[in-house]
Design an enzyme around this catalytic site. Structure first.
Site, short mmCIF file in Angstrom:
data_model
loop_
_atom_site.label_atom_id
_atom_site.label_comp_id
_atom_site.label_asym_id
_atom_site.label_seq_id
_atom_site.Cartn_x
_atom_site.Cartn_y
_atom_site.Cartn_z
N TYR A 109 39.02 33.00 37.44
CA TYR A 109 39.90 33.75 36.88
C TYR A 109 41.46 33.02 36.75
O TYR A 109 41.59 31.92 37.61
CB TYR A 109 40.50 34.97 37.84
CG TYR A 109 39.62 36.07 38.00
CD1 TYR A 109 39.47 36.91 37.07
CD2 TYR A 109 38.40 35.83 38.94
CE1 TYR A 109 38.43 38.18 37.23
CE2 TYR A 109 37.58 36.99 39.22
CZ TYR A 109 37.72 37.93 38.37
OH TYR A 109 36.65 38.88 38.35
N TYR A 148 30.74 33.79 40.80
CA TYR A 148 31.90 32.96 41.58
C TYR A 148 31.46 33.21 43.15
O TYR A 148 31.08 34.41 43.40
CB TYR A 148 32.91 33.11 41.28
CG TYR A 148 33.69 34.29 41.29
CD1 TYR A 148 34.04 35.12 42.45
CD2 TYR A 148 33.72 35.27 40.07
CE1 TYR A 148 34.56 36.43 42.58
CE2 TYR A 148 34.06 36.52 40.06
CZ TYR A 148 34.78 37.00 41.30
OH TYR A 148 35.20 38.27 41.47
N ARG A 158 29.52 36.87 43.93
CA ARG A 158 29.65 37.89 42.94
C ARG A 158 28.72 37.86 41.44
O ARG A 158 28.94 36.73 40.96
CB ARG A 158 31.03 38.22 42.59
CG ARG A 158 32.24 38.66 43.40
CD ARG A 158 32.02 40.07 44.26
NE ARG A 158 31.21 40.88 43.66
CZ ARG A 158 31.65 41.81 42.87
NH1 ARG A 158 32.79 41.65 42.27
NH2 ARG A 158 30.69 42.75 42.35
N HIS A 161 30.53 39.70 36.02
CA HIS A 161 30.89 41.09 35.71
C HIS A 161 32.25 41.08 34.97
O HIS A 161 33.09 40.18 34.99
CB HIS A 161 31.29 41.92 37.02
CG HIS A 161 32.33 41.38 37.98
ND1 HIS A 161 32.16 40.17 38.79
CD2 HIS A 161 33.61 41.77 38.15
CE1 HIS A 161 33.06 39.83 39.31
NE2 HIS A 161 33.79 40.61 39.20
N HIS A 163 36.02 43.75 34.72
CA HIS A 163 36.49 44.92 34.97
C HIS A 163 36.91 45.78 33.76
O HIS A 163 37.44 45.10 32.75
CB HIS A 163 37.71 44.46 35.80
CG HIS A 163 37.41 43.54 36.99
ND1 HIS A 163 37.14 44.09 38.22
CD2 HIS A 163 37.28 42.40 37.19
CE1 HIS A 163 36.90 43.11 39.06
NE2 HIS A 163 36.81 41.98 38.67
#
Length: 243
Positions: A109, A148, A158, A161, A163
């Site tokens: 991110y 990640y 995870r 994905h 959000h």
């Protein structure tokens, strides 16, 4: 959601994840210890402000270029995500503001607290927004995010994905969820996903390959519909008690 509300189907509580799920370590410290309290919405919550297309920029729904330098684009697998926002009666929900945010193709991110070793992409910001049309349809272009690691059980990852945040007529009406990609092996072993004890609910969070909307020699499409309430509702992580 109470079954006593006329015309509204009851919430399926058995499909909701436990608030305290040991395999997802963060829930031990932050799950609620008391019963939920319903806070009635005020007239201001229900009536506004209203969102419209005029508030959006030309590239808000194009994460491939909306953070990129002139003539550049984000690195990674180019995809388009599309779908429809529906109510419990399968009626389209028009003019709903959708915001998305995600990791880059390497699984990192653009956030100062993200210390994962994967590099940042200087041409990818990882966020965008759009408004559903008259038929409740939405679409945005992006890069498929990477999985990640996260410090939960020592070697937990995870799944890839994106959000989603969906607003009603105002900021007080907000639902938040995550979209996964079909075929991702991490879905079956992610403690966050596995806290959901209903396979159908997990399936509703999984986008399907949509070749009918893919663009030849450019990008593949994924279909992800969102159902706002009722027994077929998408699982929203900020409204586990019902929406």
């Amino acid at each position: 959601m109470s079954s006593s509300i006329k015309g509204v189907s009851p919430r399926q509580y058995d499909a909701q994840p436990a608030m305290d799920y040991p395999d997802y370590r963060s829930t031990i410290l932050r799950h609620p210890k008391h019963k939920l309290v319903a806070v009635p919405q005020t007239l201001g919550d229900v009536t506004g402000p209203a969102f419209g297309d005029m508030a959006l920029g030309q590239y808000d729904s194009d994460l491939i270029v909306n953070y990129a330098a002139s003539g550049q684009s984000a690195i990674g697998e180019r995809i388009v995500v599309n779908g429809q926002v529906l109510d419990e009666a399968a009626r389209p929900v028009p003019h709903a503001l959708i915001e998305v945010w995600q990791a880059n193709a390497g699984g990192r991110y653009r956030h100062k607290n993200d210390s994962y070793l994967a590099p940042l992409d200087p041409n990818f910001g990882g966020c965008g927004r759009c408004v559903t049309d008259a038929e409740g349809r939405y679409q945005f272009r992006t890069i498929k995010p990477g999985p990640y690691p996260w410090p939960n059980g020592g070697n937990d990852w995870r799944p890839a994905h994106i959000h989603f945040s969906i607003f009603g007529s105002g900021f007080a009406q907000r639902l938040i969820t995550q979209m996964y990609f079909e075929g991702d092996p991490h879905i079956a072993i992610c403690p966050i996903v596995q806290s959901i004890n209903d396979a159908r609910a997990v399936d509703q969070l999984t986008a399907r390959l949509d070749m009918s909307n893919s663009i030849p020699m450019d990008l593949r499409a994924y279909r992800f519909d969102l159902v706002l309430r009722g027994p077929s509702s998408t699982l929203f992580e900020n409204k586990l008690e019902g929406n």
